[in-house]
Every structure is written in C-alpha cells, then in structure tokens.
Write an enzyme that holds these catalytic residues in place. Sequence first.
Site, PDB file in Angstrom:
ATOM      1  N   GLU A 157      34.022 -36.718  12.455  1.00  8.78           N
ATOM      2  CA  GLU A 157      33.463 -37.378  11.258  1.00  8.78           C
ATOM      3  C   GLU A 157      33.406 -38.896  11.389  1.00  8.78           C
ATOM      4  O   GLU A 157      33.882 -39.612  10.508  1.00  8.78           O
ATOM      5  CB  GLU A 157      34.279 -36.961  10.016  1.00  8.78           C
ATOM      6  CG  GLU A 157      34.339 -35.449   9.840  1.00  8.78           C
ATOM      7  CD  GLU A 157      35.274 -34.988   8.711  1.00  8.78           C
ATOM      8  OE1 GLU A 157      35.830 -35.846   8.007  1.00  8.78           O
ATOM      9  OE2 GLU A 157      35.429 -33.770   8.554  1.00  8.78           O
ATOM     10  N   ASN A 169      32.248 -34.118  16.511  1.00  6.69           N
ATOM     11  CA  ASN A 169      32.208 -33.075  15.474  1.00  6.69           C
ATOM     12  C   ASN A 169      31.946 -33.714  14.109  1.00  6.69           C
ATOM     13  O   ASN A 169      32.502 -34.785  13.819  1.00  6.69           O
ATOM     14  CB  ASN A 169      33.591 -32.381  15.467  1.00  6.69           C
ATOM     15  CG  ASN A 169      33.643 -31.125  14.636  1.00  6.69           C
ATOM     16  OD1 ASN A 169      32.776 -30.265  14.746  1.00  6.69           O
ATOM     17  ND2 ASN A 169      34.671 -31.010  13.796  1.00  6.69           N
ATOM     18  N   HIS A 210      30.051 -26.529   6.661  1.00 10.24           N
ATOM     19  CA  HIS A 210      30.633 -26.209   5.351  1.00 10.24           C
ATOM     20  C   HIS A 210      29.478 -26.101   4.348  1.00 10.24           C
ATOM     21  O   HIS A 210      28.982 -27.102   3.836  1.00 10.24           O
ATOM     22  CB  HIS A 210      31.634 -27.283   4.927  1.00 10.24           C
ATOM     23  CG  HIS A 210      32.854 -27.308   5.789  1.00 10.24           C
ATOM     24  ND1 HIS A 210      33.747 -26.260   5.805  1.00 10.24           N
ATOM     25  CD2 HIS A 210      33.317 -28.214   6.671  1.00 10.24           C
ATOM     26  CE1 HIS A 210      34.719 -26.527   6.666  1.00 10.24           C
ATOM     27  NE2 HIS A 210      34.482 -27.712   7.212  1.00 10.24           N
ATOM     28  N   GLU A 234      33.195 -24.953  11.953  1.00 11.04           N
ATOM     29  CA  GLU A 234      34.009 -24.764  10.748  1.00 11.04           C
ATOM     30  C   GLU A 234      33.216 -24.038   9.661  1.00 11.04           C
ATOM     31  O   GLU A 234      33.265 -24.404   8.478  1.00 11.04           O
ATOM     32  CB  GLU A 234      34.493 -26.119  10.200  1.00 11.04           C
ATOM     33  CG  GLU A 234      35.217 -26.972  11.219  1.00 11.04           C
ATOM     34  CD  GLU A 234      35.741 -28.297  10.662  1.00 11.04           C
ATOM     35  OE1 GLU A 234      35.788 -28.488   9.429  1.00 11.04           O
ATOM     36  OE2 GLU A 234      36.104 -29.167  11.476  1.00 11.04           O
ATOM     37  N   ASP A 284      31.905 -22.076   6.701  1.00  8.62           N
ATOM     38  CA  ASP A 284      32.233 -21.298   5.505  1.00  8.62           C
ATOM     39  C   ASP A 284      31.140 -21.510   4.465  1.00  8.62           C
ATOM     40  O   ASP A 284      30.356 -22.457   4.557  1.00  8.62           O
ATOM     41  CB  ASP A 284      33.649 -21.551   4.950  1.00  8.62           C
ATOM     42  CG  ASP A 284      33.968 -23.004   4.666  1.00  8.62           C
ATOM     43  OD1 ASP A 284      33.047 -23.835   4.624  1.00  8.62           O
ATOM     44  OD2 ASP A 284      35.157 -23.318   4.471  1.00  8.62           O
TER      45      ASP A 284
HETATM   46  O1  G3I Z   1      51.755 -29.743   4.715  1.00 15.30           O
HETATM   47  C1  G3I Z   1      51.801 -30.177   3.352  1.00 15.30           C
HETATM   48  C2  G3I Z   1      52.949 -29.558   2.649  1.00 15.30           C
HETATM   49  O2  G3I Z   1      54.138 -30.039   3.240  1.00 15.30           O
HETATM   50  C3  G3I Z   1      52.868 -29.952   1.178  1.00 15.30           C
HETATM   51  O3  G3I Z   1      53.880 -29.313   0.467  1.00 15.30           O
HETATM   52  C4  G3I Z   1      51.541 -29.542   0.568  1.00 15.30           C
HETATM   53  C5  G3I Z   1      51.358 -29.962  -0.873  1.00 15.30           C
HETATM   54  O4  G3I Z   1      50.020 -30.296  -1.167  1.00 15.30           O
HETATM   55  O5  G3I Z   1      50.533 -30.142   1.310  1.00 15.30           O
HETATM   56  C6  G3I Z   1      50.520 -29.764   2.672  1.00 15.30           C
HETATM   57  O6  G3I Z   1      49.480 -30.419   3.312  1.00 15.30           O
HETATM   58  C7  G3I Z   1      48.188 -29.934   3.075  1.00 15.30           C
HETATM   59  C8  G3I Z   1      47.570 -29.625   4.415  1.00 15.30           C
HETATM   60  O7  G3I Z   1      46.216 -29.251   4.247  1.00 15.30           O
HETATM   61  C9  G3I Z   1      48.289 -28.533   5.169  1.00 15.30           C
HETATM   62  O8  G3I Z   1      48.219 -27.349   4.473  1.00 15.30           O
HETATM   63  C10 G3I Z   1      47.394 -30.956   2.343  1.00 15.30           C
HETATM   64  O9  G3I Z   1      47.882 -31.125   1.033  1.00 15.30           O
HETATM   65  C11 G3I Z   1      45.936 -30.561   2.289  1.00 15.30           C
HETATM   66  O10 G3I Z   1      45.217 -31.657   1.777  1.00 15.30           O
HETATM   67  C12 G3I Z   1      45.432 -30.260   3.680  1.00 15.30           C
HETATM   68  O11 G3I Z   1      44.087 -29.884   3.580  1.00 15.30           O
HETATM   69  C13 G3I Z   1      43.387 -29.727   4.803  1.00 15.30           C
HETATM   70  C14 G3I Z   1      42.250 -30.727   4.907  1.00 15.30           C
HETATM   71  O12 G3I Z   1      41.524 -30.510   6.088  1.00 15.30           O
HETATM   72  C15 G3I Z   1      42.790 -32.153   4.908  1.00 15.30           C
HETATM   73  O13 G3I Z   1      41.791 -33.064   5.066  1.00 15.30           O
HETATM   74  C16 G3I Z   1      42.807 -28.325   4.835  1.00 15.30           C
HETATM   75  O14 G3I Z   1      43.879 -27.374   4.881  1.00 15.30           O
HETATM   76  C17 G3I Z   1      41.894 -28.150   6.051  1.00 15.30           C
HETATM   77  O15 G3I Z   1      41.212 -26.935   5.955  1.00 15.30           O
HETATM   78  C18 G3I Z   1      40.875 -29.278   6.083  1.00 15.30           C
HETATM   79  O16 G3I Z   1      40.108 -29.127   7.258  1.00 15.30           O
HETATM   80  C19 G3I Z   1      39.036 -30.054   7.423  1.00 15.30           C
HETATM   81  C20 G3I Z   1      38.823 -30.236   8.926  1.00 15.30           C
HETATM   82  O17 G3I Z   1      40.023 -30.598   9.540  1.00 15.30           O
HETATM   83  C21 G3I Z   1      37.740 -31.248   9.216  1.00 15.30           C
HETATM   84  N1  G3I Z   1      36.521 -30.905   8.520  1.00 15.30           N
HETATM   85  C22 G3I Z   1      36.642 -30.656   7.109  1.00 15.30           C
HETATM   86  C23 G3I Z   1      37.693 -29.586   6.844  1.00 15.30           C
HETATM   87  C24 G3I Z   1      37.757 -29.240   5.404  1.00 15.30           C
HETATM   88  O18 G3I Z   1      38.179 -30.343   4.639  1.00 15.30           O
END
Ligand code: G3I
Length: 347
Positions: free
Chosen positions: A158, A199, A235, A264, A266
């Site tokens: 990105e 990507n 997405h 990715e 969905d």
């Molecule tokens: O690990 C912490 C945990 O300790 C905490 O208790 C909890 C409370 O909110 O948060 C956890 O972290 C989360 C993390 O995912 C792991 O699960 C974050 O809040 C959450 O914001 C994070 O979201 C991820 C997101 O990227 C962050 O930008 C999504 O799971 C993940 O699917 C998403 O993936 C991205 C790709 O990497 C890049 N392209 C877009 C895609 C979708 O946004």
Amino acid sequence: MKPLLIALALILAAPLPAHAHPSQPRDLRELAQRHGIKIGSAVDVAALRAEADYRKVLNREFNHVTAENAMKWESVEPQRGVYTWADADAVVENARRNRQQVRGHTLLWHNQLPAWLTSGVADGSIGAAELRSILRDHITTQVGRYKGKIRAWDVVNEVVEEDGTLRRSIWLTHLGPGYIADAFRWAHRADPRAKLFINDYNLEWNQPKIETTLSIVKDLQAEGVPIHGVGFQGHLGIQYDYPGDWANVMRRFADLGLEIAITELDVRMVLPVTPDKLATQADYYRRALTDCVSVRACEEMTLWGYTDRHSWVPGWFEGEGSACVMDENLAPKPAYHALLTVPRQRR
Ligand code: G3I
C-alpha cells in the site's frame, strides 16, 4: 409414459448439486490443481491453534497460505530487538506439514508498526539514517529467518495513495522514494529465490493508482531492482460494482514480465444476509477466479480468510460482513460452490 421411463426422465432432469457434478473439482485444492494455480487463505493464528475444525478445513482446502497478522512488524518485533517469532513460525510449520506454500505478509507497511518505532520517529529520537538501518535490519532478519520457506513476499504494501501520489508514510517522509528500491534489494539479498511483490488495494480499478504502480515497477526494472510480482488485494463489496476491467489491468502488469496474484480476496455485503446477496457475492468470487485464470501470469488467488467466523470485515465496516466463502460454522456458501464451477482456460 411408463412409470419406469417417467422415473428415468425425472432423474435426468434433476439438477446435480454443484459439488456433485462428476467433472467438477471436489474442493478448492482440486480446483487449484485443475487450473494450475495456487489457491490460498489468510491464516488466523489463534484459530489455527485453538480450533480443530478451522485447522482441518484450512489444511484440506488450501495449497497456499498467508499469515493474516503474524508476520507484520508489530507482531514479530514488539519491543526493539525482542523478536517474537512463535506465531509466524506456527503458520510456516503448519504449512510445511500440509504441503502449502507461503506468502510472507508484509515487510514494509505504514500500519501495524511497533509503537517503539513510530514513537521514536515521532519524537525525533530515531533519525533518518537510523530509520534506514532499522528497516534494512528488519527486512534482512525476517526474510533471512524464513529463507527457502516463503514462496513470495509482499515487500512493500500500500505505498500509493488513492490519488496516485506516493503514500506519505514515515518511510517516504524520512527516507525519500528510494526506500522502495532499497526494500526490494535487501529482501532479494536475504533470499534470492523468493518472489518479491508490490501489493495494494483498489489496484483492481483505481486508475491513478494503477498508472503510478505501473510506473514504479518500470522505474525499478530500469534500475535493475529485483521485483517479480504485483499483488491485487481484492477487497470487494457487492454494494460496489465488480471491477470489470480487472483482467486487462492484470495483463498490463503481466506485460512488464510480472507474476500476478490476487492476495486478499473477500467480498463483503451490507447485512442482513439474503439469498440474493449471496448469489451476487458468489458471482463476484466466480468472476475474480475467472479473471485470474484468463491471464497466464496469474498464479495465485488467496482469500483473506475463508470463514465468516474469522473475518476482519465486521470489525472494520459497521453493518457489513459475511465476506467469506464459508459461514461461521464452516459450511460452504454459494460463493464456494461458484468457484468450483469456473471452467479451465487454455492459458
Ligand atoms: O493483537 C491485538 C490484541 O492483543 C488486542 O487485544 C486486540 C483488541 O483490539 O487487538 C489485536 O490486534 C488486532 C489485530 O488485527 C490482530 O488481531 C487489531 O486490533 C486489528 O486492528 C488488526 O486488524 C488487522 C488489520 O489488517 C490491521 O490493519 C486485520 O486483522 C487484518 O485482516 C488486516 O489485514 C489487512 C492486510 O494486512 C493489508 N491489506 C488490508 C487488510 C485488511 O485491512
């Protein structure tokens, strides 16, 4: 008509369930094999560890995986110099045991950076020269750790804004645009056999983003920088049109000699779920695979999670969800069956 003939006519007229057609693949692994591509899923490590059904379906259906969060910088180096590889290792090890190749995601991004890094840059305690050597060490360490075990890396993620300018991240602001070439060179040095990707999202249809990304690739190639592929995140949402020109966009990158991957995929929807929405979603998934297999250079299609039980969508888009090909109980949705119907194309 005689009763026997009537019965025979009824049997012949009855449609076979999608998955029961004799010439149709049984599951996504067979589908991948039929098309000669990789079909992958993002992996939720907590679910991989704790949920036997999630693990079983993941390992049955997919021949490629991407760690959804476990290889991001904040996950692998939460404190400076303290590496926590357990989750990333778990994905790689599970993949090895189940004959899955791995996409590494991601070496350089503006999100999910560790707080020590972002705050150090913000308060000036980490200057530009140090930031550059931190980035080099990060890439060298992470790629080196998984040398030979990662098929493809999302090296930069990105890096282009919606208006086609370079993203104003800490990397651009402090290191200048040359950070992109540096990242690819460092990654290549650490694992010369890994395929290195740029990507992005909305690259399916956003014209300014497409043109800028193409010119980044051309500039890198002109400088002899090792770049091997482009990842379209994919997405999508059924409330928006399907990106109808996607296959042509893929071809423009393929014409530069790049491998293409949908990294990715969905397809989300505004809730509640209805049969009509599921049918539209199924059509989007079917078209995405059809576009990929119509372009010879498209070698991978990865889903951003395969089950609605673990999807990033509801947490990020209020009132939206149901974006995956299986429901919360891991039951296949129409989208899953639609993928199985995509005919093989001569590429
Ligand atoms: O690990 C912490 C945990 O300790 C905490 O208790 C909890 C409370 O909110 O948060 C956890 O972290 C989360 C993390 O995912 C792991 O699960 C974050 O809040 C959450 O914001 C994070 O979201 C991820 C997101 O990227 C962050 O930008 C999504 O799971 C993940 O699917 C998403 O993936 C991205 C790709 O990497 C890049 N392209 C877009 C895609 C979708 O946004």
